[in-house]
Design a protein around this motif. Sequence first.
Motif, PDB file in Angstrom:
ATOM      1  N   VAL A 170       0.836  -1.200   0.000  1.00 35.18           N
ATOM      2  CA  VAL A 170       0.000   0.000   0.000  1.00 35.18           C
ATOM      3  C   VAL A 170       0.869   1.248   0.000  1.00 35.18           C
ATOM      4  CG1 VAL A 170      -1.782   1.306   1.224  1.00 35.18           C
ATOM      5  CG2 VAL A 170      -1.802  -1.193   1.304  1.00 35.18           C
ATOM      6  N   VAL A 171       0.521   2.192  -0.868  1.00 40.17           N
ATOM      7  CA  VAL A 171       1.140   3.518  -0.873  1.00 40.17           C
ATOM      8  C   VAL A 171       0.159   4.485  -0.226  1.00 40.17           C
ATOM      9  CG1 VAL A 171       1.996   5.423  -2.289  1.00 40.17           C
ATOM     10  CG2 VAL A 171       2.487   3.056  -2.959  1.00 40.17           C
ATOM     11  N   VAL A 223      -3.712   4.789  -1.404  1.00 39.88           N
ATOM     12  CA  VAL A 223      -4.637   5.495  -0.519  1.00 39.88           C
ATOM     13  C   VAL A 223      -4.161   6.932  -0.389  1.00 39.88           C
ATOM     14  CG1 VAL A 223      -5.569   5.656   1.818  1.00 39.88           C
ATOM     15  CG2 VAL A 223      -5.223   3.406   0.778  1.00 39.88           C
ATOM     16  N   ALA A 224      -5.018   7.876  -0.724  1.00 41.54           N
ATOM     17  CA  ALA A 224      -4.671   9.296  -0.653  1.00 41.54           C
ATOM     18  C   ALA A 224      -4.991   9.861   0.720  1.00 41.54           C
ATOM     19  CB  ALA A 224      -5.429  10.081  -1.719  1.00 41.54           C
ATOM     20  N   VAL A 225      -4.124  10.727   1.209  1.00 45.16           N
ATOM     21  CA  VAL A 225      -4.369  11.402   2.476  1.00 45.16           C
ATOM     22  C   VAL A 225      -4.063  12.883   2.263  1.00 45.16           C
ATOM     23  CG1 VAL A 225      -2.030  10.910   3.304  1.00 45.16           C
ATOM     24  CG2 VAL A 225      -3.836  11.436   4.944  1.00 45.16           C
ATOM     25  N   THR A 226      -4.947  13.753   2.731  1.00 47.24           N
ATOM     26  CA  THR A 226      -4.779  15.166   2.430  1.00 47.24           C
ATOM     27  C   THR A 226      -5.289  16.071   3.541  1.00 47.24           C
ATOM     28  OG1 THR A 226      -5.326  16.900   0.817  1.00 47.24           O
ATOM     29  CG2 THR A 226      -7.019  15.244   1.260  1.00 47.24           C
ATOM     30  N   ALA A 227      -4.718  17.269   3.608  1.00 42.84           N
ATOM     31  CA  ALA A 227      -5.198  18.286   4.540  1.00 42.84           C
ATOM     32  C   ALA A 227      -6.086  19.284   3.814  1.00 42.84           C
ATOM     33  CB  ALA A 227      -4.010  19.012   5.178  1.00 42.84           C
ATOM     34  N   GLY A 241      -8.661   4.990  -9.628  1.00 44.35           N
ATOM     35  CA  GLY A 241      -8.599   3.694  -8.974  1.00 44.35           C
ATOM     36  C   GLY A 241      -8.044   3.709  -7.565  1.00 44.35           C
ATOM     37  N   GLY A 242      -7.944   4.894  -6.958  1.00 47.05           N
ATOM     38  CA  GLY A 242      -7.490   4.964  -5.577  1.00 47.05           C
ATOM     39  C   GLY A 242      -8.438   4.209  -4.660  1.00 47.05           C
ATOM     40  N   ALA A 243      -7.890   3.547  -3.647  1.00 43.57           N
ATOM     41  CA  ALA A 243      -8.708   2.738  -2.740  1.00 43.57           C
ATOM     42  C   ALA A 243      -9.112   3.499  -1.486  1.00 43.57           C
ATOM     43  CB  ALA A 243      -7.961   1.477  -2.342  1.00 43.57           C
ATOM     44  N   GLY A 244      -8.715   4.757  -1.395  1.00 43.29           N
ATOM     45  CA  GLY A 244      -9.078   5.528  -0.219  1.00 43.29           C
ATOM     46  C   GLY A 244      -8.788   6.997  -0.392  1.00 43.29           C
ATOM     47  N   TYR A 245      -9.560   7.814   0.331  1.00 42.63           N
ATOM     48  CA  TYR A 245      -9.374   9.260   0.329  1.00 42.63           C
ATOM     49  C   TYR A 245      -9.648   9.709   1.761  1.00 42.63           C
ATOM     50  CZ  TYR A 245      -9.980  14.173  -1.026  1.00 42.63           C
ATOM     51  OH  TYR A 245      -9.868  15.547  -1.140  1.00 42.63           O
ATOM     52  N   VAL A 246      -8.565   9.948   2.509  1.00 42.24           N
ATOM     53  CA  VAL A 246      -8.670  10.177   3.950  1.00 42.24           C
ATOM     54  C   VAL A 246      -8.085  11.538   4.314  1.00 42.24           C
ATOM     55  CG1 VAL A 246      -8.129   9.243   6.222  1.00 42.24           C
ATOM     56  CG2 VAL A 246      -8.399   7.691   4.279  1.00 42.24           C
ATOM     57  N   LEU A 247      -8.756  12.245   5.206  1.00 41.59           N
ATOM     58  CA  LEU A 247      -8.279  13.548   5.663  1.00 41.59           C
ATOM     59  C   LEU A 247      -7.240  13.377   6.765  1.00 41.59           C
ATOM     60  CD1 LEU A 247     -11.636  15.554   5.843  1.00 41.59           C
ATOM     61  CD2 LEU A 247     -10.115  15.164   3.888  1.00 41.59           C
ATOM     62  N   GLY A 291     -11.569  -3.239  -0.085  1.00 41.08           N
ATOM     63  CA  GLY A 291     -12.542  -2.197   0.201  1.00 41.08           C
ATOM     64  C   GLY A 291     -12.038  -0.805  -0.169  1.00 41.08           C
ATOM     65  N   MET A 292     -12.840   0.176   0.180  1.00 42.71           N
ATOM     66  CA  MET A 292     -12.503   1.560  -0.104  1.00 42.71           C
ATOM     67  C   MET A 292     -12.978   2.413   1.056  1.00 42.71           C
ATOM     68  SD  MET A 292     -13.697   3.904  -3.342  1.00 42.71           S
ATOM     69  CE  MET A 292     -12.805   2.872  -4.525  1.00 42.71           C
ATOM     70  N   VAL A 293     -12.132   3.362   1.474  1.00 40.12           N
ATOM     71  CA  VAL A 293     -12.477   4.234   2.591  1.00 40.12           C
ATOM     72  C   VAL A 293     -12.417   5.684   2.142  1.00 40.12           C
ATOM     73  CG1 VAL A 293     -11.811   5.035   4.880  1.00 40.12           C
ATOM     74  CG2 VAL A 293     -11.643   2.605   4.324  1.00 40.12           C
ATOM     75  N   VAL A 294     -13.495   6.412   2.415  1.00 41.16           N
ATOM     76  CA  VAL A 294     -13.548   7.842   2.137  1.00 41.16           C
ATOM     77  C   VAL A 294     -13.959   8.538   3.423  1.00 41.16           C
ATOM     78  CG1 VAL A 294     -14.659   9.684   0.811  1.00 41.16           C
ATOM     79  CG2 VAL A 294     -14.139   7.495  -0.288  1.00 41.16           C
TER      80      VAL A 294
END
Length: 220
Positions: A53-54, A82-86, A100-106, A125-128
């Motif tokens: 996982v990246v 999995v993307a993580v952002t502020a 195709g990202g599997a996640g977008y998390v703050l 799975g996928m997490v948003v």
Amino acid sequence: MSDPINVLLVDDNPLVLSSFRQYFSTTSDITVVADAANGREALAELALHDIDVVLADIHMPTMDGPTLLEHINELDSPPIFVAVTAFDSDRTMRRILRLGGAGYVLKSEKPQILIDAIRSATDGGMVVSAPAMRRLVTNLRVDQPQRRVDPIDEALKLQTLTNAEKNVLVLLCQGMSNSEMAEELAYSESTIKKYVSNIISQFGATSRLNLVVKVLNADY
């Protein structure tokens, strides 16, 4: 015991990298193998390590997260992204999910949310994050063609859900998080998680996001 989940952290802020390493050090099933300050460095690390996982920031110099994901998709055996952002935005979220990202998390989420996102991603799975999920659900509703029937009502008729699961599905389609649903329905979060898992299984979905998309975009 199964092999640990090998993670590559990508962020241009050393403090964030240090914090994330600390988060994952509390787990027995997730190992941070390497880190990088931008997408270009991340690609170099991917050539050196076996990464599952990246977990990458979106806004970085030299090469940002979405561009990194585009390059990852070109690899023979691409790791999960999995993307993580502020800095949350609908445009960026849609781009990540479209690629195709599997996640977008703050980044403001609790550490456990990040840990769960990694685990969920490796399970298909996928997490948003809840705020982004809520906006996505709203956009899905706005994008729907006018129908004579409500897709949620029809979904409830077609599935053998308990009354409690029906209530949870309605709130899911409003973009509520587990904690918000637990408060609204006066259940424990563990109970909500069980109901969500059952609903996802009944609809043949791969994640809560995929479930909501299935329900709201269904052609009844």
